[in-house]
Design an enzyme around this catalytic site. Structure first.
Site, PDB file in Angstrom:
ATOM      1  N   LYS A  11       0.837  -1.203   0.000  1.00  0.00           N
ATOM      2  CA  LYS A  11       0.000   0.000   0.000  1.00  0.00           C
ATOM      3  C   LYS A  11       0.878   1.263   0.000  1.00  0.00           C
ATOM      4  CE  LYS A  11      -3.635  -2.442   2.578  1.00  0.00           C
ATOM      5  NZ  LYS A  11      -4.576  -2.398   3.724  1.00  0.00           N
ATOM      6  N   PHE A  59     -15.349   3.215   7.466  1.00  0.00           N
ATOM      7  CA  PHE A  59     -13.977   3.553   7.079  1.00  0.00           C
ATOM      8  C   PHE A  59     -13.770   3.509   5.558  1.00  0.00           C
ATOM      9  CE2 PHE A  59     -14.051  -0.996   8.190  1.00  0.00           C
ATOM     10  CZ  PHE A  59     -13.561  -1.570   7.021  1.00  0.00           C
ATOM     11  N   ARG A  87      -1.197 -14.717   3.833  1.00  0.00           N
ATOM     12  CA  ARG A  87      -1.951 -14.034   4.905  1.00  0.00           C
ATOM     13  C   ARG A  87      -1.240 -14.213   6.252  1.00  0.00           C
ATOM     14  NH1 ARG A  87      -6.443 -10.580   4.159  1.00  0.00           N
ATOM     15  NH2 ARG A  87      -7.232 -11.358   6.135  1.00  0.00           N
ATOM     16  N   THR A  93      -5.031  -8.052  10.655  1.00  0.00           N
ATOM     17  CA  THR A  93      -5.428  -6.749  10.097  1.00  0.00           C
ATOM     18  C   THR A  93      -5.023  -5.596  11.018  1.00  0.00           C
ATOM     19  OG1 THR A  93      -7.313  -7.838   9.036  1.00  0.00           O
ATOM     20  CG2 THR A  93      -7.405  -5.441   9.222  1.00  0.00           C
ATOM     21  N   ARG A 104       2.994  -7.013   9.141  1.00  0.00           N
ATOM     22  CA  ARG A 104       2.291  -5.981   9.911  1.00  0.00           C
ATOM     23  C   ARG A 104       2.788  -5.942  11.350  1.00  0.00           C
ATOM     24  NH1 ARG A 104      -3.669  -7.455   7.428  1.00  0.00           N
ATOM     25  NH2 ARG A 104      -3.636  -6.037   5.626  1.00  0.00           N
ATOM     26  N   HIS A 117      -1.695  -5.478   1.402  1.00  0.00           N
ATOM     27  CA  HIS A 117      -2.947  -6.227   1.198  1.00  0.00           C
ATOM     28  C   HIS A 117      -2.623  -7.634   0.714  1.00  0.00           C
ATOM     29  CE1 HIS A 117      -6.919  -7.378  -0.255  1.00  0.00           C
ATOM     30  NE2 HIS A 117      -6.271  -7.883  -1.303  1.00  0.00           N
ATOM     31  N   GLU A 128      -9.400 -10.494  -7.567  1.00  0.00           N
ATOM     32  CA  GLU A 128      -8.443  -9.395  -7.446  1.00  0.00           C
ATOM     33  C   GLU A 128      -7.348  -9.464  -8.515  1.00  0.00           C
ATOM     34  OE1 GLU A 128      -7.365  -9.733  -3.314  1.00  0.00           O
ATOM     35  OE2 GLU A 128      -9.292  -8.923  -2.650  1.00  0.00           O
TER      36      GLU A 128
HETATM   37  P1  DAT Z   1      -7.321  -7.241   5.581  1.00  0.00           P
HETATM   38  O1  DAT Z   1      -6.572  -6.131   4.893  1.00  0.00           O
HETATM   39  O2  DAT Z   1      -6.514  -7.865   6.683  1.00  0.00           O
HETATM   40  O3  DAT Z   1      -7.889  -8.262   4.607  1.00  0.00           O
HETATM   41  P2  DAT Z   1     -10.065  -6.260   5.847  1.00  0.00           P
HETATM   42  O4  DAT Z   1     -10.351  -6.902   4.537  1.00  0.00           O
HETATM   43  O5  DAT Z   1     -10.981  -6.566   6.993  1.00  0.00           O
HETATM   44  O6  DAT Z   1      -8.572  -6.579   6.330  1.00  0.00           O
HETATM   45  O7  DAT Z   1     -10.065  -4.678   5.673  1.00  0.00           O
HETATM   46  C1  DAT Z   1      -9.464  -4.095   4.533  1.00  0.00           C
HETATM   47  C2  DAT Z   1      -8.681  -2.894   4.969  1.00  0.00           C
HETATM   48  O8  DAT Z   1      -9.585  -1.917   5.482  1.00  0.00           O
HETATM   49  C3  DAT Z   1      -7.690  -3.145   6.108  1.00  0.00           C
HETATM   50  O9  DAT Z   1      -6.460  -3.634   5.650  1.00  0.00           O
HETATM   51  C4  DAT Z   1      -7.580  -1.792   6.725  1.00  0.00           C
HETATM   52  C5  DAT Z   1      -8.976  -1.202   6.549  1.00  0.00           C
HETATM   53  N1  DAT Z   1      -9.789  -1.401   7.738  1.00  0.00           N
HETATM   54  C6  DAT Z   1     -10.391  -2.536   8.136  1.00  0.00           C
HETATM   55  N2  DAT Z   1     -11.070  -2.356   9.276  1.00  0.00           N
HETATM   56  C7  DAT Z   1     -10.896  -1.054   9.612  1.00  0.00           C
HETATM   57  C8  DAT Z   1     -11.326  -0.230  10.677  1.00  0.00           C
HETATM   58  N3  DAT Z   1     -12.097  -0.714  11.659  1.00  0.00           N
HETATM   59  N4  DAT Z   1     -10.929   1.067  10.690  1.00  0.00           N
HETATM   60  C9  DAT Z   1     -10.158   1.576   9.708  1.00  0.00           C
HETATM   61  N5  DAT Z   1      -9.708   0.848   8.660  1.00  0.00           N
HETATM   62  C10 DAT Z   1     -10.070  -0.442   8.618  1.00  0.00           C
HETATM   63 MG    MG Z   2      -9.417  -8.217   3.249  1.00  0.00          MG
END
Ligand code: DAT
Ligand code: MG
Length: 152
Positions: A11, A59, A87, A93, A104, A117, A128
């Site tokens: 990112k 978000f 992963r 996350t 991370r 990501h 994707e």
């Molecule tokens: P991941 O990236 O681990 O697959 P995700 O698909 O749940 O996680 O969310 C995608 C992205 O969105 C994550 O990398 C960061 C952002 N994100 C997720 N939950 C969030 C939150 N509660 N507040 C702010 N950003 C968030």
């Molecule tokens: Mg995700």
């Protein structure tokens, strides 16, 4: 295990912080194969499609603003079990909950700036990869060391 492909993207925070080389190294040293790589500043349309599953979350706008804010390094990696393994290498996350040794866990503190990501399942990986890459941008190749790799 079956050979899979997954979509990974460093990112804008990872690119801005100069972490591209360190992150690529994690997947190379694990033994996965890089089959596509490019840097781009994603359009809002691409970002919204990529994160479409989160479109109703509070978000979402901030996420799209962030991911389109600068260059992203988009990649396809191939290998046995690569979707789940990547992963695990990426970590949770929420970076403060990510184990040390994960990307991370080692490089981030903020959920909104969690560096990388990774696709979370075969269906999302297929979606994707097709969203970010054309088939011409993905290379089928055989690393020479696979000639002496032990079959399992
Ligand atoms: P991941 O990236 O681990 O697959 P995700 O698909 O749940 O996680 O969310 C995608 C992205 O969105 C994550 O990398 C960061 C952002 N994100 C997720 N939950 C969030 C939150 N509660 N507040 C702010 N950003 C968030
Ligand atoms: Mg995700």
């Amino acid at each position: 295990m079956t050979v899979e492909r997954t979509f990974l993207a460093i990112k804008p925070d990872g690119v801005q912080r100069g972490l591209v080389g360190k992150i690529l190294n994690r997947f190379e040293q694990k033994g996965f194969k890089l089959v596509a790589l490019k840097q781009l500043i994603p359009s809002r349309d691409l970002a919204k499609k990529h994160y479409g599953v989160h479109q109703d979350r509070p978000f979402f706008k901030g996420l799209v603003d962030f991911i389109t804010s600068g260059p992203v390094v988009a990649m396809v990696w191939e290998g046995d079990g690569v979707i789940t393994s990547a992963r695990r290498l990426i970590g949770a996350t929420k970076p403060l909950e990510a184990e040390p040794g994960t990307i991370r866990g080692d490089f981030a503190v903020d959920i909104g700036r969690n560096v990388i990501h990774g696709s979370d399942a075969p269906e999302t990986a297929n979606f994707e990869i097709g969203l970010w890459f054309t088939s011409e941008e993905i290379n089928d190749w055989t690393p020479s060391d696979q000639l002496w790799r032990v079959e399992s």
